[in-house]
Design a protein around this motif. Structure first.
Motif, PDB file in Angstrom:
ATOM      1  N   GLN A  71      15.814  -5.535  14.179  1.00 55.81           N
ATOM      2  CA  GLN A  71      15.540  -4.122  14.492  1.00 55.81           C
ATOM      3  C   GLN A  71      14.043  -3.831  14.395  1.00 55.81           C
ATOM      4  N   GLN A  72      13.581  -2.908  15.251  1.00 57.48           N
ATOM      5  CA  GLN A  72      12.180  -2.468  15.170  1.00 57.48           C
ATOM      6  C   GLN A  72      11.949  -1.752  13.849  1.00 57.48           C
ATOM      7  N   ALA A  73      10.868  -2.119  13.174  1.00 59.92           N
ATOM      8  CA  ALA A  73      10.619  -1.586  11.828  1.00 59.92           C
ATOM      9  C   ALA A  73      10.443  -0.072  11.826  1.00 59.92           C
ATOM     10  N   GLY A  74       9.896   0.468  12.906  1.00 53.24           N
ATOM     11  CA  GLY A  74       9.675   1.914  12.986  1.00 53.24           C
ATOM     12  C   GLY A  74      10.952   2.723  13.027  1.00 53.24           C
ATOM     13  N   THR A  75      12.078   2.076  13.326  1.00 54.10           N
ATOM     14  CA  THR A  75      13.356   2.804  13.401  1.00 54.10           C
ATOM     15  C   THR A  75      14.107   2.779  12.067  1.00 54.10           C
ATOM     16  N   LEU A  76      13.560   2.113  11.052  1.00 54.91           N
ATOM     17  CA  LEU A  76      14.208   2.052   9.739  1.00 54.91           C
ATOM     18  C   LEU A  76      14.027   3.379   8.999  1.00 54.91           C
ATOM     19  N   SER A  77      14.922   3.636   8.051  1.00 55.69           N
ATOM     20  CA  SER A  77      14.772   4.823   7.190  1.00 55.69           C
ATOM     21  C   SER A  77      13.574   4.601   6.253  1.00 55.69           C
ATOM     22  N   GLY A  78      13.156   5.672   5.583  1.00 54.41           N
ATOM     23  CA  GLY A  78      12.026   5.563   4.646  1.00 54.41           C
ATOM     24  C   GLY A  78      12.277   4.536   3.555  1.00 54.41           C
ATOM     25  N   GLY A  79      13.504   4.542   3.015  1.00 53.63           N
ATOM     26  CA  GLY A  79      13.842   3.586   1.963  1.00 53.63           C
ATOM     27  C   GLY A  79      13.810   2.154   2.466  1.00 53.63           C
ATOM     28  N   GLU A  80      14.341   1.946   3.681  1.00 54.18           N
ATOM     29  CA  GLU A  80      14.338   0.597   4.271  1.00 54.18           C
ATOM     30  C   GLU A  80      12.912   0.137   4.564  1.00 54.18           C
ATOM     31  N   PRO A  87       0.810  -1.225   0.000  1.00 57.38           N
ATOM     32  CA  PRO A  87       0.000   0.000   0.000  1.00 57.38           C
ATOM     33  C   PRO A  87       0.843   1.274   0.000  1.00 57.38           C
ATOM     34  N   GLU A  88       0.197   2.347  -0.398  1.00 53.79           N
ATOM     35  CA  GLU A  88       0.819   3.674  -0.322  1.00 53.79           C
ATOM     36  C   GLU A  88       1.145   3.966   1.140  1.00 53.79           C
ATOM     37  N   GLY A  89       2.321   4.548   1.384  1.00 50.08           N
ATOM     38  CA  GLY A  89       2.686   4.884   2.766  1.00 50.08           C
ATOM     39  C   GLY A  89       3.236   3.698   3.539  1.00 50.08           C
ATOM     40  N   ARG A  90       3.537   2.599   2.836  1.00 48.32           N
ATOM     41  CA  ARG A  90       4.244   1.420   3.369  1.00 48.32           C
ATOM     42  C   ARG A  90       3.408   0.557   4.333  1.00 48.32           C
ATOM     43  N   ARG A  91       2.802   1.189   5.361  1.00 47.03           N
ATOM     44  CA  ARG A  91       1.935   0.472   6.314  1.00 47.03           C
ATOM     45  C   ARG A  91       2.620  -0.736   6.959  1.00 47.03           C
ATOM     46  N   GLN A 142       3.610   8.181  -9.118  1.00 47.74           N
ATOM     47  CA  GLN A 142       3.547   9.600  -9.503  1.00 47.74           C
ATOM     48  C   GLN A 142       4.719   9.996 -10.388  1.00 47.74           C
ATOM     49  N   ASN A 143       5.847   9.292 -10.210  1.00 47.58           N
ATOM     50  CA  ASN A 143       7.027   9.575 -11.018  1.00 47.58           C
ATOM     51  C   ASN A 143       6.847   8.899 -12.382  1.00 47.58           C
ATOM     52  N   SER A 175       7.974   4.917  -4.804  1.00 49.09           N
ATOM     53  CA  SER A 175       9.077   5.891  -4.718  1.00 49.09           C
ATOM     54  C   SER A 175       8.732   7.103  -3.858  1.00 49.09           C
ATOM     55  N   MET A 176       7.530   7.133  -3.308  1.00 48.63           N
ATOM     56  CA  MET A 176       7.087   8.335  -2.588  1.00 48.63           C
ATOM     57  C   MET A 176       7.999   8.678  -1.409  1.00 48.63           C
TER      58      MET A 176
END
Length: 235
Positions: free
Chosen positions: A130-139, A82-86, A192-193, A162-163
């Motif tokens: 690692q806790q998923a919430g601590t990952l970067s956006g790309g990760e 989904p959009e926004g990874r979730r 969108q890209n 790619s958002m």
């Protein structure tokens, strides 16, 4: 593989999809291009059973999936990123990936699929506990895609992968999308890209205000002045 005919979807009184029709053949990357609010995400949610259309037809591998619950559609071979990874932020990378395989019982094959996910996304192996919430956006995007692949989909629905990512990471994600496709997974990509989406797609559909207004190969769409002006940064 997927055939959509004259789908109408409403949010309350808002007519979000107005008679959308499209088809996807096995092995393709098909992209949906359109502005925000055009109905792209709505279409993916409708395919994956999260939204119920008011009318129309959706057939996957010659079987109607209209009205089927989302988990049944996953079991048939359709996964949705989904959009926004979730992702589940309070769970580890491992637990998120395990959830992707929750409908499966074939433990040996699940183990093999972890290896495949790590080949595509080595970073996830490094971040395993690692806790998923601590990952970067790309990760997090990699984790969302890896989780969907753990269901072993035949058709992968990708919503805005790619958002919010830096340009270098966008290139990496699109390279991985091509790799996933080369292993035999068919892909429906909302993006969108438009330039990046057309660079990997076999065919594309343009959606505006809930309707498909144009479709064709990337070459055909790249030649359209309307598309160049609206989506590709051309004059």
């Amino acid at each position: 593989m997927l055939k959509i005919e004259d789908i109408h979807v409403y949010y309350g009184n808002i007519h979000a999809l107005k008679g959308v029709s499209l088809d996807i053949h096995q092995g393709e990357i098909v992209t949906l291009i359109g502005a925000n609010g055009a109905g792209k995400s709505t279409l993916l949610k409708t395919i994956s059973g999260l939204l119920k259309p008011k009318s129309g037809k959706i057939e996957y591998e010659n079987q109607s999936i209209m009205g089927k619950p989302a988990q049944a559609i996953v079991k048939m071979g359709i996964s949705h990123v989904p959009e926004g990874r979730r992702i589940f932020a309070n769970m580890s990378v491992q637990e998120n990936l395990e959830l992707g395989a929750f409908l499966r019982k074939d433990k040996d094959e699940i183990r093999k699929d972890y290896e495949k996910v790590f080949q595509l996304f080595p970073r996830l192996q490094e971040r395993w506990k690692q806790q998923a919430g601590t990952l970067s956006g790309g990760e997090q995007q990699m984790l969302a895609m890896g989780r969907a692949l753990m269901a072993r989909p035949k058709l992968l629905l990708l919503d805005e992968p790619s958002m919010g990512l830096a340009p270098l990471l966008v290139k990496t994600i699109f390279r991985i999308i091509q790799e996933i496709n080369e292993t035999g997974t068919t892909i429906l990509l909302v993006e969108q890209n438009a330039n990046m989406a057309l660079s990997v797609a076999d065919r594309a559909y343009v959606i505006e205000t809930g309707k498909v207004v144009l479709s064709g190969t990337p070459e055909e769409l790249n030649e359209s002045d309307q598309i160049k002006h609206a989506y590709l940064g051309g004059q």
